[in-house]
Design a protein around this motif. Structure first.
Motif, mmCIF file in Angstrom:
data_model
loop_
_atom_site.group_PDB
_atom_site.id
_atom_site.type_symbol
_atom_site.label_atom_id
_atom_site.label_comp_id
_atom_site.label_asym_id
_atom_site.label_seq_id
_atom_site.Cartn_x
_atom_site.Cartn_y
_atom_site.Cartn_z
ATOM 1 N N VAL A 110 -22.626 2.053 48.188
ATOM 2 C CA VAL A 110 -22.724 3.000 49.306
ATOM 3 C C VAL A 110 -21.593 4.013 49.236
ATOM 4 N N GLU A 111 -20.377 3.537 49.017
ATOM 5 C CA GLU A 111 -19.236 4.446 48.930
ATOM 6 C C GLU A 111 -19.352 5.369 47.725
ATOM 7 N N ALA A 112 -19.787 4.834 46.579
ATOM 8 C CA ALA A 112 -19.903 5.637 45.364
ATOM 9 C C ALA A 112 -20.948 6.739 45.507
ATOM 10 N N ALA A 113 -21.962 6.495 46.346
ATOM 11 C CA ALA A 113 -23.010 7.499 46.560
ATOM 12 C C ALA A 113 -22.544 8.642 47.447
ATOM 13 N N GLY A 114 -21.385 8.493 48.061
ATOM 14 C CA GLY A 114 -20.834 9.584 48.858
ATOM 15 C C GLY A 114 -21.037 9.467 50.349
ATOM 16 N N ALA A 115 -21.631 8.360 50.815
ATOM 17 C CA ALA A 115 -21.821 8.180 52.257
ATOM 18 C C ALA A 115 -20.495 7.793 52.913
ATOM 19 N N SER A 116 -20.370 8.085 54.187
ATOM 20 C CA SER A 116 -19.244 7.616 54.979
ATOM 21 C C SER A 116 -19.529 6.183 55.404
ATOM 22 N N LEU A 117 -18.660 5.253 55.035
ATOM 23 C CA LEU A 117 -18.895 3.833 55.287
ATOM 24 C C LEU A 117 -18.061 3.353 56.460
ATOM 25 N N ARG A 118 -18.699 2.631 57.401
ATOM 26 C CA ARG A 118 -18.007 1.996 58.525
ATOM 27 C C ARG A 118 -18.327 0.503 58.480
ATOM 28 N N LEU A 119 -17.298 -0.348 58.476
ATOM 29 C CA LEU A 119 -17.483 -1.793 58.426
ATOM 30 C C LEU A 119 -17.189 -2.417 59.787
ATOM 31 N N THR A 120 -17.983 -3.436 60.148
ATOM 32 C CA THR A 120 -17.796 -4.166 61.406
ATOM 33 C C THR A 120 -17.689 -5.654 61.111
ATOM 34 N N ASP A 121 -17.268 -6.422 62.108
ATOM 35 C CA ASP A 121 -17.054 -7.853 61.890
ATOM 36 C C ASP A 121 -18.357 -8.613 61.681
ATOM 37 N N ASP A 122 -19.436 -8.171 62.316
ATOM 38 C CA ASP A 122 -20.710 -8.873 62.177
ATOM 39 C C ASP A 122 -21.862 -7.900 62.372
#
Length: 322
Positions: A110-122
């Motif tokens: 996802v990151e390599a494709a250029g999208a902005s990534l947001r991670l959450t706990d679950d």
């Protein structure tokens, strides 16, 4: 209602952007299961899963204002990968929200494709965050609660109906239900005698719990199969499955991982556990249906790494060829 006309329309729109994946007889799986097996190899789709179809359909439906604002999606892996890649190809800014339990390789892609990534706990937190971002102006590309996305996923069933020989029973993995809702609509229109069966893993039983309750209900998630782990199905997918699907079967995580090994050993394809779960379910269908069964399996994706599957194999004490 999502009908065959909607699915056929999406097939025409996305044709230049996605792959018409192979539909093949599998001698190896036929020998393993003791019945004729035909596979629809969606793991050979762009981005490694069927999700590219629905994501592309939704992106192509955007207005100019929506394209300019950008899109957002929540994903346990494959939907995020698909949206990131297809949005980049169509020059749309994408944000992908994923739980920290998502496969590390999916996060990297996802990151390599250029999208902005947001991670959450679950996953619950991921859905909450994506709703906030939608309220701030991004267009939500929902993984299953969207008729355009479902119609896009339904093109899998359209191709399967057109390309396969005789089938009596088709098995489809279920997360939030977008794939099976679309596939069942296409198959029931093109091949009305075919039974469609859903397959979930224990701890990711959103659709089977909904069917038991008479409508969508929240479920506690504990399955290792993150790509099937939706906290609930939608009314849209529930209605379609309740009307069109014979039954949703539930299999243990261990058997889903064993199914990955069986796919590699007997079908010569590298499927993820969300696809591996089809094989133990197929044995149940054969017990229910009997000798005249001709199986179709939608091998939905192959984005698990060898390390992922080997770790799960060790965790469950599994071995290869049987």
């Amino acid at each position: 209602m999502i009908g065959i006309t909607d699915i056929e329309r999406q097939a025409g729109l996305i044709a230049g952007h996605v792959v018409r994946t192979p539909t093949l007889a599998s001698p190896g799986l036929s020998a393993l299961l003791g019945a004729p097996v035909t596979v629809k190899l969606e793991l050979l789709q762009r981005t490694g899963s069927f999700k590219a179809r629905g994501a592309t359909a939704k992106l192509l439906s955007l207005t100019e204002a929506e394209r300019a604002a950008g899109v957002v999606a929540v994903s346990g892996g494959n939907h995020g990968i698909a949206l990131a890649h297809m949005a980049a190809a169509l020059d749309v800014k994408a944000t992908v929200v994923m739980p920290r339990s998502a496969p590390a390789r999916s996060v990297e892609i996802v990151e390599a494709a250029g999208a902005s990534l947001r991670l959450t706990d679950d996953m619950d937190g991921a859905f909450s965050l994506v709703n906030r971002l939608r309220d701030e102006g991004l267009t939500l590309v929902h993984p299953f609660d969207d008729p355009v996305v479902i119609a896009g996923q339904g093109t899998v069933g359209l191709e399967f109906a057109d390309d396969a020989d005789e089938l009596t029973d088709v098995l489809v993995s279920v997360g939030g239900g977008g794939l099976i809702a679309g596939v069942a609509a296409a198959l029931r229109a093109r091949r009305p005698g075919v039974r469609v069966w859903g397959v979930e893993t224990e701890g990711a039983e959103a659709m089977s719990r909904a069917l038991a309750a008479g409508g969508p209900v929240p479920v506690a998630l504990s399955s290792v199969v993150s790509t099937l782990s939706a906290p609930s199905v939608s009314q849209l997918t529930y209605d379609r499955v309740a009307a069109l699907v014979t039954e949703v079967l539930v299999v243990p995580d261990r058997e889903a991982v064993r199914g990955c090994l069986d796919l590699a050993d007997h079908a010569k394809v590298w499927g993820e556990p969300a696809a591996g779960c089809l094989l133990p379910a197929a044995r149940t269908v054969l017990e229910r249906v009997g000798d005249d069964c001709r199986l179709g399996l939608v091998v939905c994706g192959g984005n698990a790494t060898t390390a992922d599957v080997m770790d799960q194999t060790a965790r469950f004490g599994l071995r290869g060829l049987r």
